[in-house]
Design a protein around this motif. Sequence first.
Motif, PDB file in Angstrom:
ATOM      1  N   HIS A  31       1.060  -1.250  -0.258  1.00 31.10           N
ATOM      2  CA  HIS A  31       0.055  -0.307  -0.004  1.00 31.10           C
ATOM      3  C   HIS A  31       1.199   0.886  -0.417  1.00 31.10           C
ATOM      4  O   HIS A  31       1.471   1.115   0.509  1.00 31.10           O
ATOM      5  CB  HIS A  31      -0.765   0.237   0.643  1.00 31.10           C
ATOM      6  N   LYS A  32       0.239   2.475  -0.836  1.00 35.09           N
ATOM      7  CA  LYS A  32       1.229   3.160  -0.769  1.00 35.09           C
ATOM      8  C   LYS A  32       1.360   3.862   0.645  1.00 35.09           C
ATOM      9  O   LYS A  32       2.275   4.792   1.157  1.00 35.09           O
ATOM     10  CB  LYS A  32       0.333   5.014  -1.694  1.00 35.09           C
ATOM     11  N   TYR A  33       0.333   3.918   1.446  1.00 35.61           N
ATOM     12  CA  TYR A  33       0.886   4.595   2.671  1.00 35.61           C
ATOM     13  C   TYR A  33       2.273   3.950   3.933  1.00 35.61           C
ATOM     14  O   TYR A  33       3.050   4.600   4.577  1.00 35.61           O
ATOM     15  CB  TYR A  33      -0.642   4.646   4.162  1.00 35.61           C
ATOM     16  N   ARG A  36       5.518   4.671   1.784  1.00 34.04           N
ATOM     17  CA  ARG A  36       6.180   6.212   1.622  1.00 34.04           C
ATOM     18  C   ARG A  36       6.952   6.219   2.947  1.00 34.04           C
ATOM     19  O   ARG A  36       8.154   6.515   2.322  1.00 34.04           O
ATOM     20  CB  ARG A  36       4.716   6.587   2.186  1.00 34.04           C
ATOM     21  N   PHE A 125      -4.128   6.272  10.044  1.00 32.54           N
ATOM     22  CA  PHE A 125      -3.512   5.966   8.966  1.00 32.54           C
ATOM     23  C   PHE A 125      -4.088   3.987   9.310  1.00 32.54           C
ATOM     24  O   PHE A 125      -4.846   3.705   8.237  1.00 32.54           O
ATOM     25  CB  PHE A 125      -2.416   5.421   8.444  1.00 32.54           C
ATOM     26  N   GLU A 128      -8.538   4.048   8.729  1.00 33.10           N
ATOM     27  CA  GLU A 128      -8.198   4.628   7.079  1.00 33.10           C
ATOM     28  C   GLU A 128      -8.397   2.863   6.198  1.00 33.10           C
ATOM     29  O   GLU A 128      -8.731   3.046   5.477  1.00 33.10           O
ATOM     30  CB  GLU A 128      -7.104   5.526   6.478  1.00 33.10           C
ATOM     31  N   GLU A 278      -4.472  12.436   3.763  1.00 32.68           N
ATOM     32  CA  GLU A 278      -4.334  12.435   2.706  1.00 32.68           C
ATOM     33  C   GLU A 278      -3.186  12.963   1.561  1.00 32.68           C
ATOM     34  O   GLU A 278      -1.887  12.239   1.164  1.00 32.68           O
ATOM     35  CB  GLU A 278      -5.019  12.005   1.038  1.00 32.68           C
ATOM     36  N   ALA A 281       0.614  11.587   3.765  1.00 27.86           N
ATOM     37  CA  ALA A 281       0.890  10.776   3.266  1.00 27.86           C
ATOM     38  C   ALA A 281       1.455  11.024   2.193  1.00 27.86           C
ATOM     39  O   ALA A 281       2.413   9.864   1.031  1.00 27.86           O
ATOM     40  CB  ALA A 281       0.026   9.793   2.810  1.00 27.86           C
TER      41      ALA A 281
END
Length: 409
Positions: A31-33, A36, A125, A128, A278, A281
Amino acid sequence: MKPSNKLKILNDPIYGFITIPNSIIFDLIEHKYFQRLRRISQMGMSYLVYPGAHHTRFHHAIGCMHLMQKAVQVLRFKGVAISDEEEKALYIAILLHDIGHGPFSHAMEHSIVSGVSHEEISLLFMEELNTEFNDDLTLAIQIFKGDYHRKFMLQLISSQIDMDRADYLKRDSFYTGVSEGNINSERLITMLNVKDNELVVEDKGIYSVEKFLDARRLMYWQVYLHKTSLVAEQLLIRVLKRAKELVKKGVALEASKPLTFFLENEITLDEFNGNCLETFAKLDDYDIVSAMKNWQYHEDFVLKNLCEMIINRHLLKIKVKKKPITEAVFQKHMSDLKGRHNISDADANYFVFTGQVSNLAYSRKKQNINILNKNGKVVDIVKASDQLSLKALSKPVTKYYICYPKDQL
């Protein structure tokens, strides 16, 4: 379409091969979170002291998950019942425990967002992600918040002998080359057990705990609270403070969109909604470094010099003392700087300042490290140990510092 293999193996320089245990862990890592975290340094500005300290929060989170796998295996072997659902939740909670860190980890905490800790952002996070993953993170969130009835599970994630500390001490020791922090995390985990729903260490592991606490004390003085790291982090905090100050006055500053958003807005926890999360993030170390590379040529005396100091490692001089810095010493350095550059007190305070740091290797006021004796009795590590230094390690040591410019400013 051919389904992808989600049971991957990662090669870690600390533990060797790490196995991703299930498909949800794989999807969370992808996942992009979470990705990161590859762009968030684990040790802030410490690379200015230890050139190898360029590892990231991504490394650390994966390492913590690996140690949690070991802990679950050990506790099950000793007869502690852990269901498959609880096992999955433990892996999720430890994997995501640091997902809320901002740029340069602790260096900019409470600076990017007003008075909000990384733990609070991590929880946002996770909530979410729980929506995205159809409530698969519900139990992990309960454990992370301390709402789950099996207390030892939270202690595996957050306590004085958790998987977080077991990884970062060993990992940071490896990447800095400071061998004093090299603990035997696997030996420690092998000695874990559960008594009355609390995490304990079997008495044969007492020397491993002593080494662990001593290593923590040494790593704080030699690495985390190293005076050069300290002054670099203070400069970084002041860069953001000055940038926010200028933006409020209507000065245009070149920065990425996510950084510009947080410069223009004072965001508290109550205002940290979906859009704000968002934007957060999308913020990482690269935004800050890129901004500083531009700002070092800005016409503002304070911002220009602060950025140039960090980019070129022309840092402020720092002196550390056992006693508080006197007002006379502080004023002398203020007068010298103001005399050389004809600047105000407010501007001079960016370059001349005092502070203090404390090191407490073991707190007896928090969740104790308990030793399980062969007779079944549970005793605090300080009472169980015959090492006098452990009593000293449970008392805070405070040092005081003053920072001021070298001649080149």
